[in-house]
Design a protein around this motif. Structure first.
Motif, short mmCIF file in Angstrom:
data_model
loop_
_atom_site.label_atom_id
_atom_site.label_comp_id
_atom_site.label_asym_id
_atom_site.label_seq_id
_atom_site.Cartn_x
_atom_site.Cartn_y
_atom_site.Cartn_z
N ASN A 108 -4.84 13.52 -0.09
CA ASN A 108 -5.92 12.55 0.14
C ASN A 108 -5.59 11.81 1.43
O ASN A 108 -5.26 10.62 1.42
CB ASN A 108 -6.04 11.57 -1.03
CG ASN A 108 -7.17 10.56 -0.81
OD1 ASN A 108 -8.22 10.90 -0.27
ND2 ASN A 108 -6.95 9.32 -1.20
N GLU A 109 -5.68 12.55 2.53
CA GLU A 109 -5.30 11.99 3.82
C GLU A 109 -6.22 10.83 4.20
O GLU A 109 -7.42 10.86 3.93
CB GLU A 109 -5.35 13.07 4.91
CG GLU A 109 -4.25 14.12 4.82
CD GLU A 109 -4.45 15.12 3.70
OE1 GLU A 109 -5.59 15.22 3.19
OE2 GLU A 109 -3.48 15.80 3.33
N GLU A 110 -5.64 9.84 4.84
CA GLU A 110 -6.43 8.70 5.28
C GLU A 110 -7.46 9.18 6.31
O GLU A 110 -7.11 9.93 7.23
CB GLU A 110 -5.53 7.64 5.90
CG GLU A 110 -6.25 6.36 6.26
CD GLU A 110 -5.31 5.23 6.64
OE1 GLU A 110 -5.77 4.08 6.68
OE2 GLU A 110 -4.11 5.52 6.88
N ARG A 115 -8.48 0.23 9.60
CA ARG A 115 -8.00 -0.54 8.45
C ARG A 115 -8.44 -1.99 8.54
O ARG A 115 -8.50 -2.56 9.64
CB ARG A 115 -6.48 -0.48 8.35
CG ARG A 115 -5.93 0.92 8.16
CD ARG A 115 -4.43 0.95 8.17
NE ARG A 115 -3.92 2.33 8.14
CZ ARG A 115 -2.69 2.67 8.42
NH1 ARG A 115 -1.80 1.74 8.74
NH2 ARG A 115 -2.31 3.94 8.37
N VAL A 146 -14.00 2.31 3.55
CA VAL A 146 -13.08 3.44 3.63
C VAL A 146 -11.89 3.21 2.70
O VAL A 146 -11.40 4.14 2.04
CB VAL A 146 -12.60 3.66 5.08
CG1 VAL A 146 -11.46 4.67 5.13
CG2 VAL A 146 -13.76 4.11 5.96
N ALA A 147 -11.43 1.97 2.61
CA ALA A 147 -10.26 1.64 1.79
C ALA A 147 -10.49 1.90 0.31
O ALA A 147 -9.52 1.96 -0.46
CB ALA A 147 -9.86 0.18 2.01
N PHE A 195 -3.82 6.49 0.02
CA PHE A 195 -3.87 7.66 0.87
C PHE A 195 -2.50 8.32 0.96
O PHE A 195 -1.46 7.66 0.87
CB PHE A 195 -4.33 7.26 2.28
CG PHE A 195 -5.71 6.67 2.33
CD1 PHE A 195 -6.80 7.42 1.96
CD2 PHE A 195 -5.90 5.36 2.75
CE1 PHE A 195 -8.08 6.89 1.99
CE2 PHE A 195 -7.17 4.81 2.79
CZ PHE A 195 -8.27 5.58 2.41
N TYR A 211 1.16 3.17 2.37
CA TYR A 211 1.80 3.14 3.69
C TYR A 211 3.07 2.28 3.63
O TYR A 211 4.10 2.64 4.21
CB TYR A 211 0.82 2.57 4.72
CG TYR A 211 1.35 2.57 6.14
CD1 TYR A 211 1.19 3.68 6.96
CD2 TYR A 211 2.00 1.46 6.67
CE1 TYR A 211 1.67 3.69 8.26
CE2 TYR A 211 2.48 1.45 7.97
CZ TYR A 211 2.32 2.58 8.75
OH TYR A 211 2.80 2.58 10.04
N ALA A 241 -8.42 4.68 -1.08
CA ALA A 241 -6.96 4.55 -1.17
C ALA A 241 -6.54 4.66 -2.64
O ALA A 241 -7.35 4.46 -3.55
CB ALA A 241 -6.53 3.21 -0.59
N ALA A 246 -6.89 5.72 12.24
CA ALA A 246 -7.33 5.15 10.96
C ALA A 246 -7.85 3.73 11.17
O ALA A 246 -7.20 2.94 11.86
CB ALA A 246 -6.18 5.15 9.97
N THR A 275 0.85 -1.18 0.00
CA THR A 275 0.00 0.00 0.00
C THR A 275 0.89 1.23 0.00
O THR A 275 2.12 1.14 0.09
CB THR A 275 -0.89 0.03 1.25
OG1 THR A 275 -0.03 0.15 2.42
CG2 THR A 275 -1.73 -1.24 1.37
#
Length: 597
Positions: free
Chosen positions: A509-511, A577, A499-500, A505, A302, A503, A575, A300
């Motif tokens: 485009n903040e998580e 996840r 929510v994902a 993010f 992240y 992505a 967040a 991801t």
């Protein structure tokens, strides 16, 4: 399922939290709920998805491209970038003639990815391409005349500078009459570009492409597209297969995230597609980095920002400047693993050096904050120049002020700065250099590099405090922006997966962060190396259970609150996840902050 701010609630503290464990006020993200509902109805997506899109300024017409970013829809004609046609034409000439080409790359993650991409493109077309990365300490950032001359001596007839070069007017003169030079950069320009064959940079003053948010690797990818198009028109691929350019997008995605580019528009498509390419783990260097970083699932954004990025950057910070680039070019999986492990070890050394500097820098910053300084300018004798940028970022996060950190050696302070949204640090640094206060200086709105004689410290400080005076109006800690509140029971896998859909993010485009109201910590323990991570098991007052984790929690008020509040109700935020473990998917809250309920 979620409670969102109602009319007139934008100024209210979420759940009454005006000062959390980390000293922050929790606030609602402002958004148009009616627009969110319209998006949900038009696209037939859950209402929470529509609401999150509307809160990010995504309209109904753009929502499909946002949720399903495709290069076919978002990739512009590379010729929209000024000088691109000249650059592609000269690159095509080098390909057809089999000329030796040298790629001069920066030593950070974007430079390594851009350099590897350009070398790979040229080699796949039969060009004997070499690469050069300057030593951060001995040579500094960007092209220098001795290195350029050495590349010419080695037979290069074309030099391609990637992620650098826009301001290297004097250094590039060393190639005059010996080699053509093409610059593929994205850093902020101050005036006319160097007097070379082509300067492709969306941030040059006379470029109207509208692509100012591209990283250097993305600029290089567009140059590769333009090069292939030029060769295709000339019939170059009539008798040979055309190499697949989309396979290069793992490099572009890595650079885009690691260089903190906005994940909107074209960047969003580049990163989304690049992550799909990366999931195949076809590039031995990237695959090895994912392994040493412990990334077992599909990568991801992240994974890139916190797994791959720090290891790639470690090469230029305190190790061999070109190790990251060589790893990304490596085709042997065994050798790639060896180099990845070397980068991993270098990154651990970087963390140790950083920790030594950070403690002193935070103490000095605290004194400056107490003095009411709007800008934190911190110097330390012998501080390693490879870690001052990271330390500046940590100081900025702690005190919500523009922070500049420099190491002093032989009377020269050399460092990096990080800023907060709305205050253009790069412009201030450039102005200080133009005013004669700095030896070197440049950058962009959120980050900059600089050097100055240590005896000019107070003059530099006064100049920056005047240019960035609005920083004095900032609160001690940045507000934490939340999308809504949830009960523990509502914080489930279904919501996490919805929510994902927004992505990848990152910047722009903040998580989404949610507040979990009145959760009780059933169990809390330290895990990971040196116990720097806290693992939590939460229970809701009205039922429901939820796993949670808090990273970078070795010490501090947040760690204390999480560990000492067992059984007491807390408001937590972070967040949500969906995570896979042994074939099972469950929701996990990545805790950013907490407050007593």
């Amino acid at each position: 399922m979620t409670e969102a701010p109602g009319a007139g609630a934008a100024g209210e503290a979420v759940l009454g939290v005006s000062r959390s464990a980390t000293g922050r006020r929790w606030v609602w993200r402002e958004g148009d709920e009616r627009a969110g509902l319209a998006i949900a109805q038009r696209l037939e997506v859950p209402e929470i998805v529509g609401r999150l899109l509307a809160a990010r300024g995504v309209g109904v017409e753009a929502a499909t491209d946002f949720l399903e970013p495709r290069l076919r829809a978002l990739m512009p004609d590379p010729s929209c970038l000024r000088d691109m046609d000249a650059a592609a034409g000269r690159l095509a000439e080098a390909v057809r003639a089999g000329e030796k080409v040298a790629v001069f790359a920066d030593y950070d993650a974007d430079g390594a990815c851009a350099g590897a991409l350009m070398v790979r493109v040229l080699r796949d077309l039969g060009v004997p391409a070499t690469h050069y990365v300057p030593d951060r300490i001995k040579e500094g950032y960007g092209p220098n005349a001795p290195a350029i001359a050495a590349l010419c001596d080695a037979g290069a007839r074309l030099i391609v500078c990637v992620d650098c070069g826009i301001s290297a007017h004097q250094a590039l003169e060393a190639a005059r009459g010996r080699a053509d030079v093409v610059v593929l950069d994205h850093h902020k320009a101050e005036g006319p570009p160097p007097a070379i064959l082509a300067t492709v940079n969306p941030n040059r003053l006379d470029c109207n492409s509208g692509l100012r948010g591209l990283c250097a690797a993305a600029v290089c990818f567009m140059a590769a597209v333009a090069l292939h198009r030029t060769l295709r028109k000339a019939g170059f691929f009539a008798s040979r297969a055309e190499p697949p350019l989309l396979d290069l997008l793992d490099l572009v995605a890595t650079a885009t995230v690691c260089d903190v580019m906005p994940l909107t528009g074209l960047n969003r498509a580049l990163v989304a597609q690049g992550l799909r390419v990366m999931a195949r783990r076809g590039r031995p260097g990237i695959a090895a980095l994912l392994e040493v970083a412990g990334v077992k699932d599909a990568p991801t954004a992240y994974s890139l920002g916190f797994g791959i990025g720090p290891r790639l950057n470690a090469s230029g910070r305190i190790g061999e400047s070109d190790l990251a680039l060589r790893l990304l070019l490596e085709e042997d999986p065994l050798e790639a693993r060896t180099r990845a492990e070397s980068l991993d070890a270098t990154n651990r050394r970087r963390q140790e050096v950083e920790a030594e500097v950070l403690g002193s820098a935070l103490a000095m910053a605290e004194m400056q904050v107490a003095e009411g300084r709007p800008v934190l300018l911190i110097l330390g004798e012998g501080w390693h120049p490879g870690v001052v940028g990271i330390v500046a970022g940590r100081v900025k996060e702690r005190f919500n002020r523009p922070a500049l950190v420099a190491g002093v050696s032989d009377g020269l302070a050399k460092g990096s700065g990080r800023s907060v949204p709305g205050l253009d640090l790069g412009a201030a640094i450039i102005a200080a250099r133009q005013a004669g206060l700095l030896e070197t200086g440049g950058g962009h709105a959120m980050a900059a590099g600089f050097s100055f004689r240590a005896e000019r410290l107070e003059a530099v400080r006064a100049f920056l405090e005047d240019r960035l005076a609005r920083a004095a109006e900032l609160p001690d800690a940045a507000a934490l922006v939340l999308e809504g509140t949830l009960s523990v029971a509502a914080a489930n896998t279904t919501l996490a997966e919805q929510v994902a859909r927004l992505a990848p993010f990152g910047t722009g485009n903040e998580e989404p962060f949610f507040a979990i109201r009145r959760a009780r910590v059933v169990r809390a323990d330290r895990v990971g190396k040196e116990g720097g991570t806290i693992r939590l098991f939460l229970e809701g007052e009205g039922g429901g259970r939820l796993k949670a984790v808090c990273f970078r929690a070795k010490e501090g008020p947040l760690a204390d609150l999480l560990l000492r509040s067992r059984g007491l109700p807390l408001h937590l935020c972070g967040a949500l996840r969906a995570e896979s473990w042994n074939g099972e998917v469950s929701a996990c809250l990545h805790v950013q902050d907490a407050a007593p309920a």
